[in-house]
Design a protein around this motif. Structure first.
Motif, PDB file in Angstrom:
ATOM      1  N   SER A 161       0.838  -1.201   0.000  1.00  0.00           N
ATOM      2  CA  SER A 161       0.000   0.000   0.000  1.00  0.00           C
ATOM      3  C   SER A 161       0.870   1.247   0.000  1.00  0.00           C
ATOM      4  O   SER A 161       2.086   1.175   0.188  1.00  0.00           O
ATOM      5  N   VAL A 162       0.212   2.386  -0.215  1.00  0.00           N
ATOM      6  CA  VAL A 162       0.870   3.686  -0.138  1.00  0.00           C
ATOM      7  C   VAL A 162       0.090   4.559   0.835  1.00  0.00           C
ATOM      8  O   VAL A 162      -1.138   4.659   0.737  1.00  0.00           O
ATOM      9  N   ASP A 163       0.799   5.167   1.767  1.00  0.00           N
ATOM     10  CA  ASP A 163       0.227   6.202   2.633  1.00  0.00           C
ATOM     11  C   ASP A 163       0.683   7.557   2.131  1.00  0.00           C
ATOM     12  O   ASP A 163       1.852   7.722   1.756  1.00  0.00           O
TER      13      ASP A 163
ATOM     14  N   THR B 141       0.285  19.319   7.798  1.00  0.00           N
ATOM     15  CA  THR B 141      -0.361  18.861   9.035  1.00  0.00           C
ATOM     16  C   THR B 141       0.339  17.664   9.666  1.00  0.00           C
ATOM     17  O   THR B 141       0.041  17.313  10.808  1.00  0.00           O
ATOM     18  N   PHE B 142       1.231  17.003   8.912  1.00  0.00           N
ATOM     19  CA  PHE B 142       1.936  15.803   9.382  1.00  0.00           C
ATOM     20  C   PHE B 142       0.956  14.657   9.673  1.00  0.00           C
ATOM     21  O   PHE B 142       1.219  13.810  10.516  1.00  0.00           O
ATOM     22  N   LYS B 143      -0.140  14.626   8.941  1.00  0.00           N
ATOM     23  CA  LYS B 143      -1.146  13.568   9.094  1.00  0.00           C
ATOM     24  C   LYS B 143      -1.358  12.841   7.775  1.00  0.00           C
ATOM     25  O   LYS B 143      -1.185  13.420   6.696  1.00  0.00           O
ATOM     26  N   ILE B 144      -1.766  11.565   7.883  1.00  0.00           N
ATOM     27  CA  ILE B 144      -2.086  10.790   6.688  1.00  0.00           C
ATOM     28  C   ILE B 144      -3.410  11.288   6.119  1.00  0.00           C
ATOM     29  O   ILE B 144      -4.412  11.344   6.821  1.00  0.00           O
ATOM     30  N   ILE B 145      -3.403  11.634   4.834  1.00  0.00           N
ATOM     31  CA  ILE B 145      -4.613  12.154   4.197  1.00  0.00           C
ATOM     32  C   ILE B 145      -5.143  11.224   3.108  1.00  0.00           C
ATOM     33  O   ILE B 145      -6.232  11.450   2.574  1.00  0.00           O
ATOM     34  N   ASP B 146      -4.378  10.184   2.774  1.00  0.00           N
ATOM     35  CA  ASP B 146      -4.844   9.215   1.775  1.00  0.00           C
ATOM     36  C   ASP B 146      -4.114   7.900   2.000  1.00  0.00           C
ATOM     37  O   ASP B 146      -3.008   7.862   2.554  1.00  0.00           O
ATOM     38  N   HIS B 147      -4.755   6.829   1.578  1.00  0.00           N
ATOM     39  CA  HIS B 147      -4.191   5.488   1.685  1.00  0.00           C
ATOM     40  C   HIS B 147      -4.801   4.659   0.563  1.00  0.00           C
ATOM     41  O   HIS B 147      -6.012   4.682   0.363  1.00  0.00           O
ATOM     42  N   PHE B 148      -3.963   3.929  -0.188  1.00  0.00           N
ATOM     43  CA  PHE B 148      -4.511   3.093  -1.257  1.00  0.00           C
ATOM     44  C   PHE B 148      -3.614   1.882  -1.506  1.00  0.00           C
ATOM     45  O   PHE B 148      -2.408   1.909  -1.229  1.00  0.00           O
TER      46      PHE B 148
ATOM     47  N   LEU C  16       4.793  -5.826  -3.036  1.00  0.00           N
ATOM     48  CA  LEU C  16       6.124  -5.394  -2.626  1.00  0.00           C
ATOM     49  C   LEU C  16       6.536  -4.050  -3.250  1.00  0.00           C
ATOM     50  O   LEU C  16       7.544  -3.953  -3.949  1.00  0.00           O
ATOM     51  N   PRO C  17       5.802  -2.972  -2.975  1.00  0.00           N
ATOM     52  CA  PRO C  17       6.232  -1.648  -3.464  1.00  0.00           C
ATOM     53  C   PRO C  17       7.508  -1.213  -2.756  1.00  0.00           C
ATOM     54  O   PRO C  17       7.577  -1.247  -1.525  1.00  0.00           O
TER      55      PRO C  17
END
Length: 432
Positions: A134-136, A142-149, A154-155
Motif C-alpha cells: 500500500s501507499v500512505d 499537518t503531518f497527518k495521513i490524508i490518503d491510503h490506497f 512489494l512496493p
C-alpha cells in the motif's frame, strides 16, 4: 545535466582532452550467503522480510569542471547485453566529464527552485509500505495521513518522472508501476514492467531505466510508455541504486550482494567495468558530490561511505558514519550530506567540502531511518522507519525529531514531493 542534443558528441574522439584534470587522490586500498547465483524474486523478498523482522528485534572544492556532454540515448532492441567495454581509458572519462569552468551539479536544486509543473503539486510525502502492499500519503503541512490506497506486491520506491509531472510506485514483485498524478492525487492503472525494484531516468529524458534487481538487469525503456528498448545484463547480484556523472555520459550502480559497483556507458547502454569495494560490503544508495569529482556510496555492512573517483571509477577512501549506512540526501545548499544509519537509529551529517562527519543526530526511542528526502524549502528531512512502521520528520537545522507518524508495515523509498530542480533522475526524487 542539461537536456541537450549531443548524439554526435557521443562518438567523438576524446584524446584531445586527455590532459584535463590529472590530479589523483591516494587510493585506499545480504551477507555472503545472500550473494549466491540462485537469487530470485521470492528469495530476495523473503530475505528482505526477515531483515525487517530481525531489525525490529535488534533495533538497538569545487573543481574546474563543465558539462561537456549530455546523456546520449541508445535505442537498440537486442536482448542480450554486450561484454564490458574494453580499454575505456582514463582520458576518455576525463574528457567527457571535465572541461573549463566551475560546476555545481545541484545548482538548480536549491530551496524553492521549482518548475511550473512541480509548483502545482501540494506538499505531500508518498510512503510505499513494502509489507502492506500500500501507499500512505502524508500532508507536509499537518503531518497527518490524508490518503491510503492499495498497490501491487512489494512496493519499494516512489519515483518522480523525468518531467516531474507524474510519480510511479515501483511494485517490485507485482511487476508493475502504479502512476500517480501528484497534483490531484489520483492513481491510475498499473503499467506492466518486469521486476521494478527501482526506477531512474537518463538526464536527457530519452530513456527510463528500470532496475530489475532480481533479474540482474538494467532495462532501458521508453520514458512514457515504458516499452522495453534494450535489456542490459549485469554480472553482479543485487543491482539496486545508481547515480550519473556530471555529464550524464556514465552511471555508477551498486551491487548489494557482491560488494561491487558497476559502471555503465549510458549512451551505448553497455557495461564498462566493475569496481570492487571489499569482500562482504553491501553498497546501497549512491550520490555524486556537488563538484562532480566523486561518488559517495553508502555501505550498510561496513557502516559508512565509500568514495569513488568519478573520473577513474575506482575507490579512493572510506568514511565511517554508523551502523547500517543506507540513504544519502544533500541539503538544499549542497554543502551537507545527510546519511541515514538504519541499524543504529542515527543520521550522520557529512561536510562535502571537508569530507568528514560534522555531527551525528540520534533519534530518540529507537528508530530505523531508511529512505526519503529533504523538503522543498530545505527545513525538514523526511525518512521512513523501515523496521518500525513509521515516518520521521527531522529538523535539518538541529536534528530534532519533529514528528513520528505511524504508517503501514515496511515503509521504504518515500517520495517527498515536490522537489526543486529542472528534471528528475528518478529514485525517490534525485533532481538536477
Amino acid at each position: 545535466m542539461a537536456r541537450q542534443s549531443a548524439s554526435s558528441l557521443c562518438e567523438a574522439p576524446f584524446g584531445a582532452a586527455a590532459s584535463v584534470w590529472r590530479a589523483e587522490e591516494d587510493e585506499l586500498d545480504c551477507e555472503n550467503e545472500r550473494a549466491g547465483h540462485g537469487w530470485n524474486l521470492n528469495g530476495r523478498a523473503d530475505c528482505r522480510r526477515s531483515l525487517i523482522q530481525s531489525g525490529a528485534m535488534r533495533r538497538t572544492l569545487p573543481i574546474l569542471l563543465t558539462v561537456a556532454l549530455a546523456g546520449c540515448g541508445g535505442s537498440s532492441n537486442h536482448a542480450a547485453s554486450p561484454k564490458p567495454t574494453p580499454g575505456r581509458s582514463t582520458s576518455a572519462t576525463a574528457a567527457s566529464d571535465l572541461g573549463a569552468g566551475r560546476v555545481d551539479v545541484y545548482a538548480h536544486t536549491h530551496a524553492g527552485m521549482l518548475t511550473a509543473a512541480a509548483k502545482r503539486a501540494p506538499a505531500r510525502v508518498y510512503v510505499p509500505n513494502s509489507e502492506s502492499d500500500s501507499v500512505d500519503v502524508i500532508s507536509q503541512r499537518t503531518f497527518k495521513i490524508i490518503d491510503h490506497f492499495a498497490v501491487g506486491d512489494l512496493p519499494q520506491h516512489v519515483t518522480p518522472s523525468h518531467d516531474m509531472r507524474r510519480l510511479y510506485v515501483d511494485n517490485d514483485r507485482g511487476n508493475s508501476l502504479t502512476p500517480i498524478n501528484p497534483v490531484t492525487g489520483h492513481h491510475g492503472k498499473p503499467i506492466p514492467v518486469d521486476d521494478p525494484y527501482n526506477l531512474y531516468f537518463t538526464p536527457d529524458g530519452r530513456r527510463a531505466i528500470v532496475v530489475a534487481e532480481a533479474l540482474r538487469r538494467l532495462d532501458f525503456r521508453d520514458p512514457h510508455s515504458m516499452r522495453l528498448r534494450h535489456s542490459l545484463h549485469v554480472d553482479c547480484p543485487g543491482v539496486d541504486h545508481l547515480d550519473f556523472t556530471a555529464s550524464g555520459r556514465y552511471l555508477l550502480a551498486s551491487c548489494e550482494f557482491s560488494g561491487q559497483m558497476v559502471e555503465v556507458d549510458v549512451a551505448r547502454e553497455r557495461v564498462v567495468k566493475y569496481v570492487p569495494l571489499r569482500v562482504g560490503a553491501m553498497p546501497q544508495d549512491v550520490k555524486l558530490s556537488p563538484d562532480g569529482r566523486r561518488f559517495y556510496v553508502a555501505d550498510m555492512a561496513s557502516g559508512g561511505l565509500w568514495m569513488v573517483d568519478a573520473k577513474k571509477m575506482r575507490k579512493t577512501g572510506f568514511l565511517p558514519t554508523g551502523k547500517g549506512a543506507h540513504g544519502l540526501y544533500p541539503d538544499r545548499r549542497a554543502t551537507r550530506l545527510f546519511v541515514s544509519n538504519r541499524d543504529e537509529g542515527t543520521i550522520s551529517v557529512v561536510s562535502f567540502a571537508k569530507r568528514r562527519v560534522m555531527k551525528k543526530w540520534h533519534l530518540p526511542g529507537g528508530a530505523s531511518p531508511d529512505m526519503g528526502g529533504v523538503s522543498a524549502d530545505g527545513r525538514i528531512l523526511w525518512l521512513s522507519g523501515r523496521y518500525d512502521a513509521e515516518v520521521y520528520a527531522i529538523s535539518t537545522r538541529t536534528g530534532r525529531l519533529l514528528h513520528r507518524i505511524p504508517v503501514g508495515l515496511g515503509p521504504h523509498g518515500m517520495a517527498v514531493w515536490p522537489q526543486p530542480g529542472r528534471y528528475s533522475l528518478g529514485h525517490t526524487g534525485n533532481t538536477r
